[in-house]
Design a protein around this motif. Structure first.
Motif, PDB file in Angstrom:
ATOM      1  N   THR A  99       0.719  -1.081  -0.129  1.00  0.00           N
ATOM      2  CA  THR A  99       0.127  -0.031   0.006  1.00  0.00           C
ATOM      3  C   THR A  99       0.820   1.211   0.046  1.00  0.00           C
ATOM      4  OG1 THR A  99      -0.232  -0.227   2.322  1.00  0.00           O
ATOM      5  CG2 THR A  99      -1.893  -1.118   1.135  1.00  0.00           C
ATOM      6  N   TYR A 100       2.102   1.202   0.698  1.00  0.00           N
ATOM      7  CA  TYR A 100       3.025   2.311   0.631  1.00  0.00           C
ATOM      8  C   TYR A 100       4.341   1.746   0.555  1.00  0.00           C
ATOM      9  CZ  TYR A 100      -1.006   4.813   2.664  1.00  0.00           C
ATOM     10  OH  TYR A 100      -2.353   5.020   2.799  1.00  0.00           O
ATOM     11  N   ASN A 101       5.319   2.776   0.001  1.00  0.00           N
ATOM     12  CA  ASN A 101       6.490   2.393  -0.308  1.00  0.00           C
ATOM     13  C   ASN A 101       7.372   2.690   1.179  1.00  0.00           C
ATOM     14  OD1 ASN A 101       9.020   1.918  -1.400  1.00  0.00           O
ATOM     15  ND2 ASN A 101       9.244   3.675  -2.491  1.00  0.00           N
ATOM     16  N   ARG A 102       7.228   1.565   1.947  1.00  0.00           N
ATOM     17  CA  ARG A 102       8.002   1.689   3.188  1.00  0.00           C
ATOM     18  C   ARG A 102       8.729   0.284   3.330  1.00  0.00           C
ATOM     19  NH1 ARG A 102       3.410   4.506   7.212  1.00  0.00           N
ATOM     20  NH2 ARG A 102       3.472   6.453   6.025  1.00  0.00           N
ATOM     21  N   ALA A 103       9.572   0.178   4.460  1.00  0.00           N
ATOM     22  CA  ALA A 103      10.529  -0.832   4.595  1.00  0.00           C
ATOM     23  C   ALA A 103       9.838  -2.203   4.526  1.00  0.00           C
ATOM     24  CB  ALA A 103      11.330  -0.436   5.616  1.00  0.00           C
ATOM     25  N   VAL A 150      11.801  -0.489  -4.918  1.00  0.00           N
ATOM     26  CA  VAL A 150      10.428  -0.021  -5.260  1.00  0.00           C
ATOM     27  C   VAL A 150      10.669   1.326  -5.193  1.00  0.00           C
ATOM     28  CG1 VAL A 150       8.093   0.166  -4.202  1.00  0.00           C
ATOM     29  CG2 VAL A 150       9.554  -1.969  -4.138  1.00  0.00           C
ATOM     30  N   THR A 151       9.977   1.973  -6.349  1.00  0.00           N
ATOM     31  CA  THR A 151       9.992   3.442  -6.488  1.00  0.00           C
ATOM     32  C   THR A 151       8.676   4.174  -6.093  1.00  0.00           C
ATOM     33  OG1 THR A 151       9.622   3.178  -8.719  1.00  0.00           O
ATOM     34  CG2 THR A 151      11.851   3.393  -8.220  1.00  0.00           C
ATOM     35  N   ASP A 152       7.586   3.393  -6.608  1.00  0.00           N
ATOM     36  CA  ASP A 152       6.442   4.089  -6.137  1.00  0.00           C
ATOM     37  C   ASP A 152       5.332   2.811  -6.023  1.00  0.00           C
ATOM     38  OD1 ASP A 152       4.632   5.936  -5.915  1.00  0.00           O
ATOM     39  OD2 ASP A 152       4.003   6.125  -8.019  1.00  0.00           O
ATOM     40  N   CYS A 153       4.234   3.278  -5.109  1.00  0.00           N
ATOM     41  CA  CYS A 153       2.986   2.570  -4.915  1.00  0.00           C
ATOM     42  C   CYS A 153       1.802   3.230  -5.329  1.00  0.00           C
ATOM     43  CB  CYS A 153       3.007   1.917  -3.466  1.00  0.00           C
ATOM     44  SG  CYS A 153       4.233   1.020  -2.890  1.00  0.00           S
ATOM     45  N   THR A 154       0.663   2.628  -5.883  1.00  0.00           N
ATOM     46  CA  THR A 154      -0.532   2.998  -6.093  1.00  0.00           C
ATOM     47  C   THR A 154      -1.270   3.512  -4.953  1.00  0.00           C
ATOM     48  OG1 THR A 154      -1.588   0.934  -6.609  1.00  0.00           O
ATOM     49  CG2 THR A 154      -0.523   1.956  -8.407  1.00  0.00           C
ATOM     50  N   LYS A 155      -2.285   4.516  -5.297  1.00  0.00           N
ATOM     51  CA  LYS A 155      -3.010   4.887  -4.087  1.00  0.00           C
ATOM     52  C   LYS A 155      -4.158   3.645  -3.584  1.00  0.00           C
ATOM     53  CE  LYS A 155      -6.247   8.326  -2.689  1.00  0.00           C
ATOM     54  NZ  LYS A 155      -6.860   9.691  -3.027  1.00  0.00           N
TER      55      LYS A 155
END
Length: 311
Positions: A64-68, A123-128
């Motif tokens: 869901t988010y670009n986090r570790a 990973v560079t981006d994640c969709t909303k």
């Protein structure tokens, strides 16, 4: 003589019955101590459901988010870094072939969306996050291709897109409904301490929660394994590699297993371990430690009648 002897026996019998407490005269502390085993299993059920909801939350928030942590929790990883076959001239000289046509090297699929990135950057981006999301690789690739570039995806992948859409909607709904129901049952399962009827109704909803999560896990497992196999059998015209996300599959099956264990324990409480209602009415004795060595007389059950009680 016979009359006197009989009277003496009656007095002795009354003294014997008075040695132990009557179920109706037990204190609250004694009732709680008598049903301590049942309370332990009820709290164990809540603990198992708590473990289940923790892993369900991880399933829900994966990709869901670009986090570790979140970016490494996914159902499927689609690798397009070598989408152009090696037979193409000078293809081996290109670091990441997908970038030459405007694509990312890989796409990771989650329950609410997907993440994308490059091999040398991660990973560079994640969709909303999107409700009732389903992974459509054709639409994603066509939207990201450079102007004038085109890729013909194999029919092994495009043929299953309609099935993926329908099944993904069911999977999304089942996971979300199961998570909500598991969270609710964490606080309701301790009610099974009071009576077996409450344990029965709680076990019904616990079963529904376990069923929703397990069916969703089965759907996810079957669907993404089929997708992985279709990508592997795509042929030699295009190189697409698909791999299953180990963390996501481990998390959802752990959640399913603990939900099933919670339901099994709750079913056992429907017939085993004395409830507080059983102890108060003299149907079951519960733990003997609650009576300080004086076992209550269970032979005389209290009579429930309408109107005034006869003395």
């Amino acid at each position: 003589m016979f009359g006197r002897k009989k009277k003496t026996n009656d007095v002795a019998s009354d003294e014997t019955l008075s040695d132990g407490p009557h179920p109706e005269n037990l204190s609250k502390a004694q009732v709680k101590r008598a049903t301590r085993t049942r309370k332990t299993f009820a709290l164990m059920t809540s603990f198992f459901l708590l473990i289940s909801i923790i892993f369900l939350i991880l399933v829900e928030i994966g990709c869901t988010y670009n986090r570790a942590v979140l970016r490494d929790i996914y159902f499927l990883n689609l690798d397009l870094s070598h989408i152009i076959p090696a037979s193409v001239p000078n293809a081996v000289l290109i670091n990441t072939i997908a970038q030459t046509v405007g694509l990312h090297d890989f796409y990771r699929v989650g329950l609410w969306g997907f993440c994308e990135g490059y091999l040398n950057q991660g990973v560079t981006d994640c969709t909303k996050p999107q409700t009732l999301y389903w992974f459509n690789p054709v639409q994603i690739l066509l939207n990201q291709l450079l102007s004038g570039a085109s890729i013909a995806l194999p029919t092994q992948i495009t043929d299953v897109l309609d099935l993926v859409r329908v099944v993904s909607h069911w999977m999304f709904g089942l996971f979300l409904s199961g998570a909500c129901l598991v969270f609710l049952m964490i606080f309701l399962t301790p009610l099974s301490v009071y009576s077996r009827w409450l344990a029965f109704f709680v076990s019904i909803f616990t079963f529904l929660a376990a069923l929703l999560i397990t069916v969703a896990s089965v759907i996810a497992t079957v669907m993404f394994i089929i997708f992985q196999n279709r990508a592997a059998n795509a042929g030699s015209d295009i190189n697409i590699e698909a791999s299953i996300g180990t963390e996501m599959f481990v998390f959802m099956w752990i959640a399913s297993a603990f939900a099933i264990l919670a339901w099994l324990i709750q079913m056992g409480l429907c017939c085993c371990c004395a409830s507080r209602r059983d102890v108060k009415r003299g149907k079951k004795m519960g733990s003997k430690k609650a009576y300080d060595g004086h076992v209550p007389d269970m032979s005389e059950k209290p009579k429930r009648r309408f109107g005034r009680k006869k003395t």
